[in-house]
Write a protein that holds these residues in place. Structure first.
Motif, mmCIF file in Angstrom:
data_model
loop_
_atom_site.group_PDB
_atom_site.id
_atom_site.type_symbol
_atom_site.label_atom_id
_atom_site.label_comp_id
_atom_site.label_asym_id
_atom_site.label_seq_id
_atom_site.Cartn_x
_atom_site.Cartn_y
_atom_site.Cartn_z
ATOM 1 N N ARG A 192 0.836 -1.209 0.000
ATOM 2 C CA ARG A 192 0.000 0.000 0.000
ATOM 3 C C ARG A 192 0.870 1.258 0.000
ATOM 4 O O ARG A 192 0.588 2.211 -0.725
ATOM 5 N N ALA A 193 1.927 1.259 0.812
ATOM 6 C CA ALA A 193 2.813 2.425 0.845
ATOM 7 C C ALA A 193 3.492 2.634 -0.506
ATOM 8 O O ALA A 193 3.601 3.766 -0.996
ATOM 9 N N ALA A 194 3.935 1.524 -1.135
ATOM 10 C CA ALA A 194 4.572 1.657 -2.445
ATOM 11 C C ALA A 194 3.585 2.143 -3.493
ATOM 12 O O ALA A 194 3.919 2.982 -4.343
ATOM 13 N N ALA A 195 2.348 1.623 -3.449
ATOM 14 C CA ALA A 195 1.335 2.064 -4.413
ATOM 15 C C ALA A 195 0.976 3.531 -4.202
ATOM 16 O O ALA A 195 0.783 4.295 -5.166
ATOM 17 N N ALA A 196 0.880 3.955 -2.933
ATOM 18 C CA ALA A 196 0.588 5.365 -2.661
ATOM 19 C C ALA A 196 1.724 6.253 -3.150
ATOM 20 O O ALA A 196 1.489 7.332 -3.724
ATOM 21 N N GLU A 197 2.957 5.816 -2.951
ATOM 22 C CA GLU A 197 4.107 6.606 -3.431
ATOM 23 C C GLU A 197 4.105 6.672 -4.953
ATOM 24 O O GLU A 197 4.429 7.704 -5.557
ATOM 25 N N LEU A 198 3.688 5.573 -5.608
ATOM 26 C CA LEU A 198 3.603 5.568 -7.072
ATOM 27 C C LEU A 198 2.559 6.561 -7.565
ATOM 28 O O LEU A 198 2.817 7.349 -8.485
ATOM 29 N N ALA A 199 1.376 6.536 -6.934
ATOM 30 C CA ALA A 199 0.280 7.385 -7.415
ATOM 31 C C ALA A 199 0.482 8.848 -7.064
ATOM 32 O O ALA A 199 0.205 9.735 -7.883
ATOM 33 N N GLU A 200 0.976 9.114 -5.842
ATOM 34 C CA GLU A 200 1.007 10.492 -5.355
ATOM 35 C C GLU A 200 2.337 11.192 -5.626
ATOM 36 O O GLU A 200 2.377 12.424 -5.586
ATOM 37 N N VAL A 201 3.394 10.443 -5.875
ATOM 38 C CA VAL A 201 4.711 11.069 -6.068
ATOM 39 C C VAL A 201 5.237 10.826 -7.475
ATOM 40 O O VAL A 201 5.457 11.751 -8.259
ATOM 41 N N ARG A 202 5.414 9.556 -7.820
ATOM 42 C CA ARG A 202 6.063 9.260 -9.112
ATOM 43 C C ARG A 202 5.246 9.738 -10.296
ATOM 44 O O ARG A 202 5.698 10.561 -11.095
ATOM 45 N N LEU A 203 4.010 9.192 -10.417
ATOM 46 C CA LEU A 203 3.205 9.518 -11.595
ATOM 47 C C LEU A 203 2.814 10.987 -11.614
ATOM 48 O O LEU A 203 2.817 11.622 -12.671
ATOM 49 N N ARG A 204 2.475 11.541 -10.440
ATOM 50 C CA ARG A 204 2.095 12.957 -10.411
ATOM 51 C C ARG A 204 3.274 13.842 -10.809
ATOM 52 O O ARG A 204 3.126 14.791 -11.571
ATOM 53 N N GLY A 205 4.467 13.514 -10.284
ATOM 54 C CA GLY A 205 5.640 14.296 -10.671
ATOM 55 C C GLY A 205 5.963 14.153 -12.136
ATOM 56 O O GLY A 205 6.366 15.121 -12.801
ATOM 57 N N LEU A 206 5.791 12.939 -12.678
ATOM 58 C CA LEU A 206 6.061 12.735 -14.105
ATOM 59 C C LEU A 206 5.118 13.560 -14.961
ATOM 60 O O LEU A 206 5.541 14.215 -15.932
ATOM 61 N N VAL A 207 3.827 13.540 -14.604
ATOM 62 C CA VAL A 207 2.854 14.311 -15.392
ATOM 63 C C VAL A 207 3.167 15.802 -15.332
ATOM 64 O O VAL A 207 3.095 16.513 -16.345
ATOM 65 N N GLN A 208 3.545 16.298 -14.155
ATOM 66 C CA GLN A 208 3.878 17.713 -14.028
ATOM 67 C C GLN A 208 5.105 18.063 -14.870
ATOM 68 O O GLN A 208 5.144 19.116 -15.526
ATOM 69 N N ARG A 209 6.121 17.189 -14.855
ATOM 70 C CA ARG A 209 7.316 17.459 -15.662
ATOM 71 C C ARG A 209 6.990 17.449 -17.149
ATOM 72 O O ARG A 209 7.497 18.288 -17.911
ATOM 73 N N LEU A 210 6.167 16.505 -17.571
ATOM 74 C CA LEU A 210 5.814 16.445 -18.993
ATOM 75 C C LEU A 210 4.992 17.654 -19.414
ATOM 76 O O LEU A 210 5.144 18.166 -20.529
ATOM 77 N N LYS A 211 4.102 18.128 -18.512
ATOM 78 C CA LYS A 211 3.322 19.319 -18.849
ATOM 79 C C LYS A 211 4.201 20.556 -18.939
ATOM 80 O O LYS A 211 3.938 21.454 -19.738
ATOM 81 N N ALA A 212 5.233 20.612 -18.085
ATOM 82 C CA ALA A 212 6.110 21.784 -18.087
ATOM 83 C C ALA A 212 7.032 21.808 -19.296
ATOM 84 O O ALA A 212 7.596 22.853 -19.629
ATOM 85 N N THR A 213 7.219 20.676 -19.976
ATOM 86 C CA THR A 213 8.111 20.608 -21.130
ATOM 87 C C THR A 213 7.317 20.936 -22.381
ATOM 88 O O THR A 213 6.564 20.108 -22.891
ATOM 89 N N THR A 214 7.438 22.170 -22.858
ATOM 90 C CA THR A 214 6.674 22.609 -24.030
ATOM 91 C C THR A 214 7.557 22.933 -25.231
ATOM 92 O O THR A 214 7.104 22.900 -26.362
ATOM 93 N N THR A 215 8.813 23.247 -24.990
ATOM 94 C CA THR A 215 9.680 23.654 -26.098
ATOM 95 C C THR A 215 10.503 22.508 -26.648
ATOM 96 O O THR A 215 11.069 22.622 -27.726
ATOM 97 N N GLN A 216 10.609 21.394 -25.931
ATOM 98 C CA GLN A 216 11.391 20.260 -26.381
ATOM 99 C C GLN A 216 10.529 19.011 -26.376
ATOM 100 O O GLN A 216 9.598 18.875 -25.590
#
Length: 634
Positions: free
Chosen positions: A340-364
């Motif tokens: 459960r802790a690993a799944a929560a870290e995946l949903a709330e940290v890894r995937l959320r951070g990845l989506v934010q980084r991909l959204k912030a990348t607009t010029t490359q």
């Protein structure tokens, strides 16, 4: 909508499974004269069920009912008197829970932690009720508030699971997962009430509903895979029936983009579809619980017979079995907690951070993403299967996010390339028109050339809007500061009905050259909106005044205006600088204004006008202004 019936399946299993076995062990311990620590501990489990399990399940039942009635009240479908009556029932259940829980002694550290967490969550209930009763709260916030409390009760229940038989535990755990899926179904029903009341599906409701659907379907799939054929048969029949198919269609429709601007004609049947599925799930859960109990009772009777025959030998065997069961329980709880802790870290940290980084990348273009699988030390096959399923979900989610980012980058590049080409052609056209205007002698021909010049200027602004939405800056720029009056005139010149705009004399200030193009574009978008959404015979006033923090530009029209809720929504979009959504191309100017304002730390707010229309306030920071306007050079 009818009230929710029945008890949470997880807590029902806790009582139905534990009480026969605990009574059996208690009789055995009494007959054999057990006085050791293990025997006394097993006898204490009966108190645990009485003091925590049963009161906690009643709390969940009342909270589920109160949540549903509160959402209906916020949505205007339930009287406050009914909600107040249900709150009284909930308070009585909470009083009983607190009283009995205070009598429980010698609980484990894990259970003590979860019990304190539940008490902390329950302290938020008065705030949730106050928000529900006063003002106009968001129904989704009410749902989320109650969900947190119900989740805390389930976390307490997790550390109370003690089933000494492995095969029974697997079946009971699967039915418990179906109970959690049933709780998610109740939350979806509440969201359906909100959606029907609003007449459309908002962004927040869609995101919350999508998460509920994904979790419910995952729990449902995992649970059915673990149930044996006898217990699984009613659920398989349900999945093939019309009630389940209609509800799946409802879920897919609410998750899709088709309900942004309104609900389909068949939306009125959604509560009925949800009620039909709810009734079927109730029947199936009753059947599953009865099946588990039917297996427990013969096992308990067989153990009693063995106790009477084997005597001391059977007693030793039971002690060994209990020790192994407790060991298995502790190991499984640790593995599930780690998962459960690993799944929560995946949903709330890894995937959320990845989506934010991909959204912030607009010029490359986005780079390939390294997927780090979940690593949980697990010896149980079910936990390993769930971990592999999470890793598969993670890979699919990452691939989808990267694909969306690449598609967004490709679309941005297409916008930029087309806009740059149009910008170049329009610039050449403007030069050609300037040359023709200087050589024209016929007044009528000169007037037509001026109209073409104005039209080309507007076309250039629209081309620059595409460049701005793609995250890049237009090619036009100024080296030296430009007087504010000239900036406002340039902005008005890019509007079709510029004759209706009256520019009042601004303060003797100049705007920094680097911000001239963007500010003129921003003001032009707002002025154009003012002219489009106000009667053609009215005028649009453009005023500017100095403030302690800079300069404020007011754009006031005399249109019909907007409702307060719509104004608040537009202001929220202007403050958050939302990502451009192709589905909302009718608000292209709003996205452009938000991007330009964020680029120069400019604040833009909309408000009602004394004339009945809207007033747009543009606050330029002092860092962009100069006291004296020098000669303009481009």
């Amino acid at each position: 909508m009818p009230p929710q019936r029945g008890r949470p399946i997880a807590l029902k299993l806790l009582v139905l499974l534990f009480v026969p076995l605990i009574s059996l062990v208690g009789l055995w311990a009494f007959a054999a004269g057990l006085t050791g620590g293990d025997g006394l501990r097993l006898l204490e489990i009966n108190k645990l069920v009485t003091n925590l399990s049963d009161p906690a399940e009643q709390v969940i039942v009342q909270l589920q009912q109160e949540r549903h009635l509160s959402v209906e009240h916020v949505s205007g479908k339930r009287q406050s008197a009914q909600v107040a009556k249900q709150r009284g029932l909930t308070d009585r259940a909470l009083t009983r829970f607190h009283r009995l829980a205070a009598e429980q002694r010698d609980i484990s550290p894990e259970m003590d932690t979860q019990l304190r967490g539940l008490n902390t969550a329950l302290e938020q209930l008065p705030d949730i009720r106050r928000i529900t009763s006063g003002g106009a709260p968001r129904a989704l916030d009410v749902i989320i508030g109650y969900n947190r409390i119900v989740d805390a009760v389930y976390r307490l229940h997790d550390v109370m699971v003690l089933v000494p038989d492995t095969s029974l535990y697997r079946q009971a755990h699967a039915v418990t997962m179906l109970g959690e899926a049933k709780e998610l179904l109740a939350r979806e029903r509440a969201v359906v009430v909100v959606v029907l009341a609003a007449g459309k599906v908002g962004k927040a409701e869609r995101e919350a509903f999508t998460g509920m659907v994904a979790t419910r379907r995952l729990l449902y799939t995992q649970a059915l895979a673990q149930l044996d054929p006898g217990l699984r048969l009613p659920y398989e029949s349900l999945t093939q029936g019309p009630a389940y198919r209609e509800f799946l269609e409802l879920e897919d429709l609410l998750r899709g983009p088709a309900t942004v601007n309104g609900l389909p004609a068949g939306a009125a049947t959604w509560p009925t579809d949800a009620d039909n599925l709810w009734a079927a799930v109730e029947r199936n859960q009753t059947f599953a619980v009865q099946g588990i109990v039917a297996r427990v009772n013969p096992a308990a009777n067989a153990i009693l017979i063995k106790i009477g025959i084997a005597g001391g030998v059977g007693l030793l065997a039971v002690i060994a079995s209990i020790a192994l069961s407790l060991r298995f329980r502790r190991r499984l709880v640790r593995e599930l907690a780690a998962l459960r802790a690993a799944a929560a870290e995946l949903a709330e940290v890894r995937l959320r951070g990845l989506v934010q980084r991909l959204k912030a990348t607009t010029t490359q273009a986005p780079e390939p993403v390294q997927v780090i699988p979940l690593e949980v030390a697990a010896n149980t096959s079910e936990v390993r299967d769930i971990m592999q399923a999470f890793n598969s979900v993670q890979s699919t989610a990452v691939e989808a996010a990267v694909g969306q980012a690449r598609l967004r980058h490709g679309v941005n590049q297409v916008f930029v390339n087309l806009a740059r080409r149009n910008q170049s052609l329009l610039h050449r056209q403007l030069l050609q028109l300037d040359s023709m205007e200087r050589g024209a002698e016929d007044p009528e021909a000169l007037a037509d050339l001026f109209k073409l010049d104005h039209l080309t200027t507007r076309m250039r602004r629209h081309a620059e809007s595409l460049i701005i939405l793609s995250g890049q800056a237009p090619g036009r720029g100024w080296r030296n500061p430009v007087p504010i009056l000239d900036v406002l005139r340039a902005a008005v010149a890019e509007v079709e009905e510029y004759q209706r705009v009256e520019i009042l004399q601004p303060p003797p200030l100049a705007l920094s050259g680097a911000a001239v193009t963007d500010v003129a574009h921003l003001v032009a978008e707002l002025v154009e909106n003012a002219t489009l959404f106000s009667p053609p015979q009215t005028r649009v006033d453009l005023r500017s005044t100095t403030t302690p923090h800079g300069l404020t530009i007011e754009i006031e029209d005399r249109g019909l205006g907007l409702q307060r809720a719509e104004i608040d929504e537009l202001n929220a979009r202007l403050e958050e600088t939302p990502e451009f959504d192709l589905a909302q191309s009718d608000r292209l100017g709003l996205f452009v204004v938000a991007r330009l304002a964020a680029r120069h730390d400019i604040r833009v707010r909309l408000g009602p006008s004394p004339y009945g229309g809207l007033t747009a306030l543009v606050a330029l920071p002092s860092g962009l202004l100069h006291e004296h306007a020098p000669l303009v050079s481009r």
